[in-house]
Design a protein around this motif. Sequence first.
Motif, mmCIF file in Angstrom:
data_model
loop_
_atom_site.group_PDB
_atom_site.id
_atom_site.type_symbol
_atom_site.label_atom_id
_atom_site.label_comp_id
_atom_site.label_asym_id
_atom_site.label_seq_id
_atom_site.Cartn_x
_atom_site.Cartn_y
_atom_site.Cartn_z
ATOM 1 N N TRP A 7 -35.653 8.291 13.074
ATOM 2 C CA TRP A 7 -35.717 8.187 14.508
ATOM 3 C C TRP A 7 -37.186 8.765 14.811
ATOM 4 O O TRP A 7 -37.597 9.966 14.796
ATOM 5 N N ARG A 56 -33.708 0.438 19.740
ATOM 6 C CA ARG A 56 -34.510 -0.591 18.958
ATOM 7 C C ARG A 56 -34.509 -0.343 17.506
ATOM 8 O O ARG A 56 -34.692 0.754 17.167
ATOM 9 N N VAL A 57 -33.758 -1.127 16.957
ATOM 10 C CA VAL A 57 -33.577 -1.119 15.428
ATOM 11 C C VAL A 57 -34.055 -2.380 14.927
ATOM 12 O O VAL A 57 -33.359 -3.575 15.147
ATOM 13 N N ALA A 64 -26.392 2.568 20.252
ATOM 14 C CA ALA A 64 -26.494 3.600 19.430
ATOM 15 C C ALA A 64 -25.229 4.205 19.191
ATOM 16 O O ALA A 64 -24.900 4.585 18.100
ATOM 17 N N ALA A 75 -34.846 3.296 13.700
ATOM 18 C CA ALA A 75 -34.690 3.318 15.112
ATOM 19 C C ALA A 75 -35.601 4.012 16.205
ATOM 20 O O ALA A 75 -36.253 5.001 15.584
#
Length: 84
Positions: A7, A56-57, A64, A75
């Motif tokens: 992250w 955003r992945v 999420a 992510a």
Amino acid sequence: MSGHVVWKGRRVAFRRGESLASALSVAGVRDLGRAATGQARAVFCGIGQCQNCLVRVEGRLTEACLLICKDGLVADPDDGGGHD
Ligand code: FES
């Protein structure tokens, strides 16, 4: 299975079956970025209805709270980019 997601460039541990929102919360991450309107993104409903936890992945926006962690998943906050 457990492992780590990434992250904002930071490794975050997760447990098997845990959602990204849950893993981030356990790691102390509550701020998921900003929507295009400037509204703070965070977990609100936790069931995929409010869209307030979009992140955003792999280039796509996803909730999420619905995304089950996989080892190595990367992510980032959307930060106002809006929907795909
Ligand atoms: S917290 Fe509402 S959709 Fe994820």
